[in-house]
Design a protein around this motif. Structure first.
Motif, PDB file in Angstrom:
ATOM      1  N   LEU A 166       0.769  -1.340  -0.083  1.00 29.20           N
ATOM      2  CA  LEU A 166       0.015  -0.190   0.042  1.00 29.20           C
ATOM      3  C   LEU A 166       0.928   1.135   0.039  1.00 29.20           C
ATOM      4  N   ARG A 167       2.231   0.958   0.508  1.00 27.46           N
ATOM      5  CA  ARG A 167       2.830   2.307   0.414  1.00 27.46           C
ATOM      6  C   ARG A 167       3.860   2.597  -0.832  1.00 27.46           C
ATOM      7  N   GLY A 168       3.906   1.333  -1.609  1.00 28.89           N
ATOM      8  CA  GLY A 168       4.448   1.559  -2.746  1.00 28.89           C
ATOM      9  C   GLY A 168       6.158   1.244  -2.822  1.00 28.89           C
ATOM     10  N   ASN A 214       5.300  -4.049   6.738  1.00 31.83           N
ATOM     11  CA  ASN A 214       5.767  -2.770   6.234  1.00 31.83           C
ATOM     12  C   ASN A 214       7.311  -2.940   6.589  1.00 31.83           C
ATOM     13  N   ARG A 267      11.851   5.815  -4.306  1.00 32.65           N
ATOM     14  CA  ARG A 267      10.551   6.577  -4.210  1.00 32.65           C
ATOM     15  C   ARG A 267      10.706   7.847  -5.562  1.00 32.65           C
ATOM     16  N   GLU A 293       0.850  12.223   1.026  1.00 32.91           N
ATOM     17  CA  GLU A 293      -0.024  10.995   1.098  1.00 32.91           C
ATOM     18  C   GLU A 293       0.425   9.792   1.870  1.00 32.91           C
ATOM     19  N   ASN A 306       1.893   7.559   0.104  1.00 33.40           N
ATOM     20  CA  ASN A 306       1.423   6.575  -0.923  1.00 33.40           C
ATOM     21  C   ASN A 306       1.980   6.898  -2.230  1.00 33.40           C
ATOM     22  N   THR A 344       1.842   4.728  -4.841  1.00 29.48           N
ATOM     23  CA  THR A 344       1.375   3.586  -5.720  1.00 29.48           C
ATOM     24  C   THR A 344       0.329   4.394  -6.561  1.00 29.48           C
ATOM     25  N   HIS A 345       0.227   5.632  -6.592  1.00 27.35           N
ATOM     26  CA  HIS A 345      -0.559   6.224  -7.743  1.00 27.35           C
ATOM     27  C   HIS A 345      -0.200   5.895  -9.253  1.00 27.35           C
ATOM     28  N   SER A 397       7.260   3.750   4.960  1.00 27.60           N
ATOM     29  CA  SER A 397       6.851   2.573   5.403  1.00 27.60           C
ATOM     30  C   SER A 397       7.877   2.158   6.607  1.00 27.60           C
TER      31      SER A 397
END
Length: 607
Positions: A28-30, A114, A158, A192, A194, A196-197, A340
């Protein structure tokens, strides 16, 4: 059961173990999840750095005061729990990072969620490397540096994801506008928590932050200040910026966002204490808490059950539940879950007070009179000094000293509770271990089976209506803060490390010898001439498959199991994992064969 049958079952256990793959969490955190290899490399790299290096010297200096004040084991070395305690404090104070897996006075979490496994695995690597002798200041600084490096690696991955979302090659030389777009996109994804967008989501995300996100202009301005400070002059080509230059910027965003968050925390604290219950300092009645949530933009709306789980609800007066200021302000509900590996949380202001006391006392314990003198002269954000400490407060300190032979341990629950009484707006109330948990809203909802961690308008209105106090009569009488006489030492007081080490080494030696003998037996079994195999003892396998498959399975099991047993014997394979895999392997190996037997018998009976 024949001996060879037992051996084959053991072999199948290890074969099943080898077939298991580690769970990679954080979907979920990519991207950016660290691997065990990343952690090992980071630790090895930092241990090789000499103390005179600028970064290592800075880390050692930031750790030195508390290191000197903590109880030592085996001379001038810190034990396991003391290291966890120090790393938790260091990361929270240095960066505002609540490092997941380093919750204070808590057991290490399982290595599947995580990044929670990272600190425990990292610490375990170092302790194993040192033979359990304890950890000195330089090694502690190396652990802290390794944790920061692992965060850096997550950030780098990231940033690559951000380039991909914007359809930019990671080798591109960007102009100023493109560089700004990358950095601001990264910043929004960081907020965010996140990464994973999809690329198609970015326009919606930008609209949300520019039009709906509270205080976006202030946040954006802070991001751009970091960009200006660290991007200019970082590239060799004029007005062109590559990924390493942008990585420097986003790295600093993560390292320093806690400083910006402190401003938000200050605003939250000021608003919270505007509602303070005058009858009990440092607390806000739950009805006032919800009233503000109902009639303002402030999100004071957590369910009472969630506040209780966080340790932020004082129910010492059953008729008037109250929210505990420092516990609530520092709770995970007010943290930014941006990584994470960590959450950005409000700084614990009590740590500044503790750091001062540790620096002056420079010992794990002190006389109550000396502590009282120091605290009376020590101001905080809400407490003026010098001051005369109340007689009751001095009495509590003496009681703690009596419980410990005339000295007060600085790193125990009772002294933390005393500091909460001395600084009720800065120091959290220390609950007993196991009674509360720093869960995020999502974690609490999963654990409690709730659909929302926020109270509904109806729930909040019911609580507000239940408050019958008008501010006069018994309701206006001041109440003492709760006190519990249960002691818990956050750090053990000088338990020798070598005793534990000797006990552990004795156990490992027997285990290692047994595993090496087993490995030798398994390798021999794997090469056993098939003409002399023991078909009677291997009847279970014989019935489930043909003779040739039986021989192949036996040799395969023996070879893999022999390698695994040898690895366990040499300490490469963790004994706990070995035992768990053994249980799973028994089930995996025997279940289908037993079912085959049952099916065969049933077929015969029907026939």
């Amino acid at each position: 059961m024949g001996k060879s049958k037992i051996i084959c079952i053991v072999m199948s256990i290890l074969l099943a173990m080898c077939q298991l793959t580690p769970v990679r969490a954080g979907s979920l955190r990519g991207p950016g999840q660290p691997s065990m290899q990343d952690v090992q490399k980071s630790l090895a790299s930092q241990l090789s750095v000499i103390s005179s290096s600028t970064r290592m010297a800075e880390l050692e200096n930031s750790l030195r005061v508390t290191f000197a004040a903590l109880p030592k084991e085996n001379g001038e070395l810190l034990g396991h729990q003391a290291v966890r305690y120090m790393l938790h404090r260091q990361m929270l104070q240095r960066h505002g990072w609540f490092l997941v897996g380093l919750e204070p006075n808590d057991v290490a979490p399982p290595p599947y969620l995580n990044g929670e496994w990272v600190p425990s695995f990292l610490q375990g690597l170092l302790e194993e490397r040192l033979g359990g002798r304890g950890i000195d200041l330089h090694e502690l600084a190396a652990l802290a540096a390794a944790l920061e490096d692992i965060v850096h690696k997550e950030t780098a991955q990231r940033l690559e994801t951000t380039f991909q979302l914007l359809d930019l090659p990671i080798t591109a030389e960007l102009d100023a506008a493109q560089a700004d777009k990358v950095i601001m996109t990264f910043a929004m994804l960081y907020l965010e928590g996140n990464f994973t967008h999809k690329a198609m989501d970015l326009a919606v995300l930008q609209t949300y932050y520019s039009e709906e996100y509270d205080d976006w202009r202030e946040v954006e301005s802070w991001f751009r200040n970091i960009e200006t400070r660290y991007l200019k002059g970082s590239s060799g080509a004029a007005d062109k910026y590559n990924m390493p230059a942008l990585l420097k910027v986003v790295d600093e965003i993560g390292k320093h966002f806690g400083e910006f968050n402190d401003r938000e925390c200050k605003n939250l604290k000021d608003m919270f204490y505007q509602m303070e219950d005058k009858r009990m300092v440092g607390r806000v009645s739950l009805s006032e808490f919800y009233k503000k949530g109902l009639h303002s933009h402030w999100n004071f709306n957590e369910k009472a059950d969630y506040l209780r789980q966080l340790g932020a609800l004082d129910e010492s007066d059953p008729t008037m539940p109250r929210v505990i200021g420092p516990n609530y302000l520092g709770a995970r509900t007010n943290c930014l879950e941006s990584s994470s590996l960590y959450a950005v949380c409000c700084r614990n202001e009590c740590e500044d007070l503790m750091l001062h006391l540790e620096g002056v006392i420079a010992a794990p314990k002190a006389e109550p009179e000396r502590i009282a003198q120091l605290v009376a002269a020590l101001p905080s954000d809400s407490v003026a000094a010098p001051r005369k400490l109340p007689t009751a407060l001095l009495g509590r300190l003496q009681d703690v000293a009596v419980q410990h032979g005339g000295m007060v341990p600085l790193h125990g629950r009772l002294f933390a509770q005393w500091m909460h009484h001395a600084y009720p707006r800065e120091c959290p109330f220390p609950h007993q271990t196991g009674t509360v948990s720093p869960l995020t809203p999502n974690e609490w909802m999963r654990e409690a089976g709730q659909e929302n961690a926020k109270a509904s308008a109806e729930e909040m209105q019911t609580q507000v209506a239940s408050d019958t106090c008008s501010g006069t009569g018994p309701c206006s009488e001041a109440r003492d803060l709760p006190w519990s006489s249960t002691e818990e030492l956050f750090v053990s007081q000088g338990t020798p490390v070598h005793d534990h080490k000797e006990e552990q080494e004795g156990g490992w030696t027997a285990f290692n010898v047994a595993m090496l003998l087993l490995a030798a037996a398994l390798f021999v079994t794997g090469q056993w001439p098939h003409a002399r195999e023991l078909p009677a003892a291997l009847a279970l396998l014989e019935e489930a498959a043909g003779a040739s498959k039986r021989r192949a399975d036996l040799q395969k099991c023996a070879t893999v199991a022999g390698l695994a047993a040898a690895a366990a014997g040499f300490g490469i394979l963790d004994p706990s994992a070995f035992g768990l895999a053994a249980c799973l392997g028994i089930v995996a190996f025997t279940a289908p064969r037993l079912l085959a037997q049952v099916k065969t018998k049933n077929d015969k009976s029907w026939a």
